[in-house]
Design a protein around this motif. Structure first.
Motif, PDB file in Angstrom:
ATOM      1  N   SER A   5       0.847  -1.186   0.000  1.00 49.49           N
ATOM      2  CA  SER A   5       0.000   0.000   0.000  1.00 49.49           C
ATOM      3  C   SER A   5       0.884   1.238   0.000  1.00 49.49           C
ATOM      4  CB  SER A   5      -0.916   0.009   1.230  1.00 49.49           C
ATOM      5  OG  SER A   5      -0.148  -0.006   2.422  1.00 49.49           O
ATOM      6  N   VAL A   6       0.242   2.389  -0.205  1.00 52.21           N
ATOM      7  CA  VAL A   6       0.931   3.676  -0.251  1.00 52.21           C
ATOM      8  C   VAL A   6       0.392   4.550   0.878  1.00 52.21           C
ATOM      9  CG1 VAL A   6       1.261   5.789  -1.605  1.00 52.21           C
ATOM     10  CG2 VAL A   6       1.313   3.557  -2.742  1.00 52.21           C
ATOM     11  N   LEU A   7       1.297   5.320   1.508  1.00 51.63           N
ATOM     12  CA  LEU A   7       0.901   6.289   2.528  1.00 51.63           C
ATOM     13  C   LEU A   7       1.390   7.668   2.119  1.00 51.63           C
ATOM     14  CD1 LEU A   7      -0.097   7.135   5.399  1.00 51.63           C
ATOM     15  CD2 LEU A   7       2.203   6.543   6.226  1.00 51.63           C
ATOM     16  N   VAL A   8       0.479   8.653   2.101  1.00 51.40           N
ATOM     17  CA  VAL A   8       0.851  10.056   1.872  1.00 51.40           C
ATOM     18  C   VAL A   8       0.267  10.854   3.027  1.00 51.40           C
ATOM     19  CG1 VAL A   8       0.755  12.051   0.348  1.00 51.40           C
ATOM     20  CG2 VAL A   8       0.771   9.743  -0.632  1.00 51.40           C
ATOM     21  N   LEU A  16       1.240  19.653  -2.724  1.00 54.10           N
ATOM     22  CA  LEU A  16       2.033  18.515  -3.157  1.00 54.10           C
ATOM     23  C   LEU A  16       1.466  17.200  -2.632  1.00 54.10           C
ATOM     24  CD1 LEU A  16       4.540  17.335  -4.547  1.00 54.10           C
ATOM     25  CD2 LEU A  16       5.825  17.813  -2.442  1.00 54.10           C
ATOM     26  N   GLY A  17       1.015  17.183  -1.379  1.00 49.53           N
ATOM     27  CA  GLY A  17       0.460  15.956  -0.815  1.00 49.53           C
ATOM     28  C   GLY A  17      -0.736  15.449  -1.590  1.00 49.53           C
ATOM     29  N   LEU A  18      -1.644  16.343  -1.926  1.00 53.62           N
ATOM     30  CA  LEU A  18      -2.813  15.966  -2.719  1.00 53.62           C
ATOM     31  C   LEU A  18      -2.395  15.475  -4.097  1.00 53.62           C
ATOM     32  CD1 LEU A  18      -5.855  15.806  -3.273  1.00 53.62           C
ATOM     33  CD2 LEU A  18      -5.809  18.259  -3.802  1.00 53.62           C
ATOM     34  N   ALA A  19      -1.431  16.156  -4.708  1.00 57.84           N
ATOM     35  CA  ALA A  19      -0.958  15.740  -6.034  1.00 57.84           C
ATOM     36  C   ALA A  19      -0.331  14.355  -5.977  1.00 57.84           C
ATOM     37  CB  ALA A  19       0.040  16.759  -6.575  1.00 57.84           C
ATOM     38  N   LEU A  20       0.413  14.052  -4.917  1.00 61.79           N
ATOM     39  CA  LEU A  20       0.997  12.721  -4.762  1.00 61.79           C
ATOM     40  C   LEU A  20      -0.093  11.665  -4.579  1.00 61.79           C
ATOM     41  CD1 LEU A  20       3.991  13.627  -2.437  1.00 61.79           C
ATOM     42  CD2 LEU A  20       4.201  12.514  -4.672  1.00 61.79           C
ATOM     43  N   THR A  21      -1.096  11.970  -3.782  1.00 64.20           N
ATOM     44  CA  THR A  21      -2.208  11.034  -3.578  1.00 64.20           C
ATOM     45  C   THR A  21      -2.883  10.713  -4.902  1.00 64.20           C
ATOM     46  OG1 THR A  21      -2.597  11.799  -1.314  1.00 64.20           O
ATOM     47  CG2 THR A  21      -4.435  10.726  -2.438  1.00 64.20           C
ATOM     48  N   VAL A  32      -4.361   3.375  -1.346  1.00 60.98           N
ATOM     49  CA  VAL A  32      -3.661   4.608  -0.994  1.00 60.98           C
ATOM     50  C   VAL A  32      -4.283   5.179   0.279  1.00 60.98           C
ATOM     51  CG1 VAL A  32      -3.042   6.943  -1.716  1.00 60.98           C
ATOM     52  CG2 VAL A  32      -3.097   5.084  -3.407  1.00 60.98           C
ATOM     53  N   TYR A  33      -3.465   5.313   1.321  1.00 60.63           N
ATOM     54  CA  TYR A  33      -3.880   5.918   2.580  1.00 60.63           C
ATOM     55  C   TYR A  33      -3.367   7.345   2.609  1.00 60.63           C
ATOM     56  CZ  TYR A  33      -5.077   1.250   4.243  1.00 60.63           C
ATOM     57  OH  TYR A  33      -5.645   0.004   4.387  1.00 60.63           O
ATOM     58  N   THR A  34      -4.258   8.280   2.883  1.00 55.50           N
ATOM     59  CA  THR A  34      -3.857   9.683   2.894  1.00 55.50           C
ATOM     60  C   THR A  34      -4.512  10.374   4.081  1.00 55.50           C
ATOM     61  OG1 THR A  34      -3.656  11.683   1.525  1.00 55.50           O
ATOM     62  CG2 THR A  34      -5.731  10.476   1.386  1.00 55.50           C
ATOM     63  N   LEU A  45     -14.448  14.611   1.200  1.00 58.14           N
ATOM     64  CA  LEU A  45     -13.023  14.590   0.891  1.00 58.14           C
ATOM     65  C   LEU A  45     -12.705  13.643  -0.256  1.00 58.14           C
ATOM     66  CD1 LEU A  45     -11.107  14.752   4.288  1.00 58.14           C
ATOM     67  CD2 LEU A  45     -10.870  16.297   2.336  1.00 58.14           C
ATOM     68  N   LYS A  46     -13.341  12.478  -0.246  1.00 55.80           N
ATOM     69  CA  LYS A  46     -13.096  11.529  -1.337  1.00 55.80           C
ATOM     70  C   LYS A  46     -13.529  12.120  -2.675  1.00 55.80           C
ATOM     71  CE  LYS A  46     -12.898   7.019   0.873  1.00 55.80           C
ATOM     72  NZ  LYS A  46     -13.371   5.616   0.828  1.00 55.80           N
ATOM     73  N   LYS A  47     -14.642  12.824  -2.673  1.00 55.03           N
ATOM     74  CA  LYS A  47     -15.097  13.476  -3.901  1.00 55.03           C
ATOM     75  C   LYS A  47     -14.076  14.504  -4.365  1.00 55.03           C
ATOM     76  CE  LYS A  47     -18.888  16.171  -5.889  1.00 55.03           C
ATOM     77  NZ  LYS A  47     -20.202  16.839  -5.622  1.00 55.03           N
ATOM     78  N   HIS A  48     -13.531  15.279  -3.418  1.00 52.65           N
ATOM     79  CA  HIS A  48     -12.519  16.293  -3.728  1.00 52.65           C
ATOM     80  C   HIS A  48     -11.281  15.656  -4.358  1.00 52.65           C
ATOM     81  CE1 HIS A  48      -9.770  19.665  -3.246  1.00 52.65           C
ATOM     82  NE2 HIS A  48      -9.015  18.950  -2.430  1.00 52.65           N
ATOM     83  N   ILE A  49     -10.839  14.530  -3.804  1.00 54.97           N
ATOM     84  CA  ILE A  49      -9.627  13.867  -4.290  1.00 54.97           C
ATOM     85  C   ILE A  49      -9.854  13.193  -5.630  1.00 54.97           C
ATOM     86  CG2 ILE A  49      -7.977  12.006  -3.812  1.00 54.97           C
ATOM     87  CD1 ILE A  49      -8.484  12.600  -0.788  1.00 54.97           C
ATOM     88  N   LEU A  50     -10.974  12.512  -5.767  1.00 59.66           N
ATOM     89  CA  LEU A  50     -11.208  11.663  -6.935  1.00 59.66           C
ATOM     90  C   LEU A  50     -11.797  12.404  -8.130  1.00 59.66           C
ATOM     91  CD1 LEU A  50     -12.714   8.587  -5.061  1.00 59.66           C
ATOM     92  CD2 LEU A  50     -10.448   8.715  -6.122  1.00 59.66           C
ATOM     93  N   GLU A  51     -12.317  13.605  -7.915  1.00 56.67           N
ATOM     94  CA  GLU A  51     -13.067  14.308  -8.969  1.00 56.67           C
ATOM     95  C   GLU A  51     -12.322  14.405 -10.299  1.00 56.67           C
ATOM     96  OE1 GLU A  51     -16.396  17.788  -8.838  1.00 56.67           O
ATOM     97  OE2 GLU A  51     -14.576  18.083  -7.671  1.00 56.67           O
ATOM     98  N   PRO A  52     -11.013  14.766 -10.319  1.00 58.03           N
ATOM     99  CA  PRO A  52     -10.337  14.893 -11.622  1.00 58.03           C
ATOM    100  C   PRO A  52      -9.820  13.572 -12.186  1.00 58.03           C
ATOM    101  CG  PRO A  52      -8.850  15.553  -9.879  1.00 58.03           C
ATOM    102  CD  PRO A  52     -10.161  15.230  -9.212  1.00 58.03           C
TER     103      PRO A  52
END
Length: 263
Positions: A5-8, A16-21, A32-34, A45-52
């Motif tokens: 798994s990945v941790l950010v 940068l953290g969001l871009a890495l996630t 991916v754990y963020t 938050l998931k919608k914010h991260i996954l939207e693009p």
């Protein structure tokens, strides 16, 4: 079967953290754990991260509530990750971790030093990184139980070129410079610990260049143009450096182009 798994951390809201996630969600099939410290709902938050992103299974994205100013919060986030990983097969482990927390107060002279700013700088830039190691390092793979891995796991701290004593030709930024120097020592010390305790993992520090975020706003001038990147560009650069790490690179500080930064 072992599950990587990945941790950010932090990595759920911006910069940068969001871009890495998003990069790991887009380019891998790994969980991916963020982390974040907001009061937003997980759904928001998931919608914010996954939207693009396109065609990403939302179940791969796991959120951790974590405040860099609180060890209790960091410990609780580690327990949440432990419980989550225990549900996914045998010998789950962190394959790649990016510890990204940072804050900047750009003092230009001794008169500008402020006690509250100094404390906050070291809390976020050094102490929180130490506590992330304390509570998350055992998620890294152990050589005795993960002998099949073709390369070591990577534990990465986001640091800065200004932490280099040898490269300090301009002065200023007292607390930021010294906190990053301290963080670079943490990188080396933790990497030695990993070697001595049989972990199939290495630790490095990475300098992303000047990333166009709120942290660096005001320092994007033409003299820094060659090292100025969008968060997405910076994330891609850093992941490429990490993908090319080998054991001989461990315990050192590298820039976004894969060049070693002196201590």
């Amino acid at each position: 079967m072992s599950l990587p798994s990945v941790l950010v951390s932090p990595g759920a809201t911006r910069g940068l953290g969001l871009a890495l996630t998003r990069h790991f969600l887009r380019t891998t099939a790994l969980p991916v754990y963020t982390s974040h410290r907001t009061q937003q709902s997980d759904q928001s938050l998931k919608k914010h991260i996954l939207e693009p992103l396109k065609d990403v299974d939302p179940k791969r994205l796991q959120l951790l509530k974590l405040d860099l100013n609180s060890e209790d919060s960091i410990a609780a986030a580690a327990q949440t990750m432990r419980e989550s990983l225990s549900k996914h097969g045998n010998k789950p482990y962190i394959d790649t971790a990016f510890i990204t927390g940072g804050v900047l107060f750009p003092e230009r002279s001794p008169e500008e030093l402020d006690w509250s700013h100094i404390k906050q700088t070291f809390q976020v830039n050094v102490i929180s990184h130490l506590l992330m190691i304390k509570h998350f390092w055992k998620f890294l793979p152990h050589g005795a139980t993960h002998q099949h891995l073709d390369r070591p796991a990577r534990w990465v701290h986001i640091t800065a070129r200004v932490g280099s004593i040898e490269d300090n030709h301009l002065g200023g930024w007292y607390s930021y410079r010294s906190s990053k120097t301290a963080l670079n020592q943490v990188v080396k010390t933790f990497d030695l610990h990993l070697m001595r305790h049989g972990k199939n993992a290495l630790c490095v520090g990475l300098h992303p260049g000047t990333v166009r975020t709120d942290l660096s706003r005001g320092y994007w001038g033409p003299e820094k143009k060659r090292e100025t990147f969008s968060p997405e560009e910076a994330a891609g650069n850093l992941v490429e450096v990490v993908e090319n790490l080998r054991t001989e690179h461990r315990g050192k500080i590298w820039d976004w182009a894969g060049k070693e930064i002196p201590a």
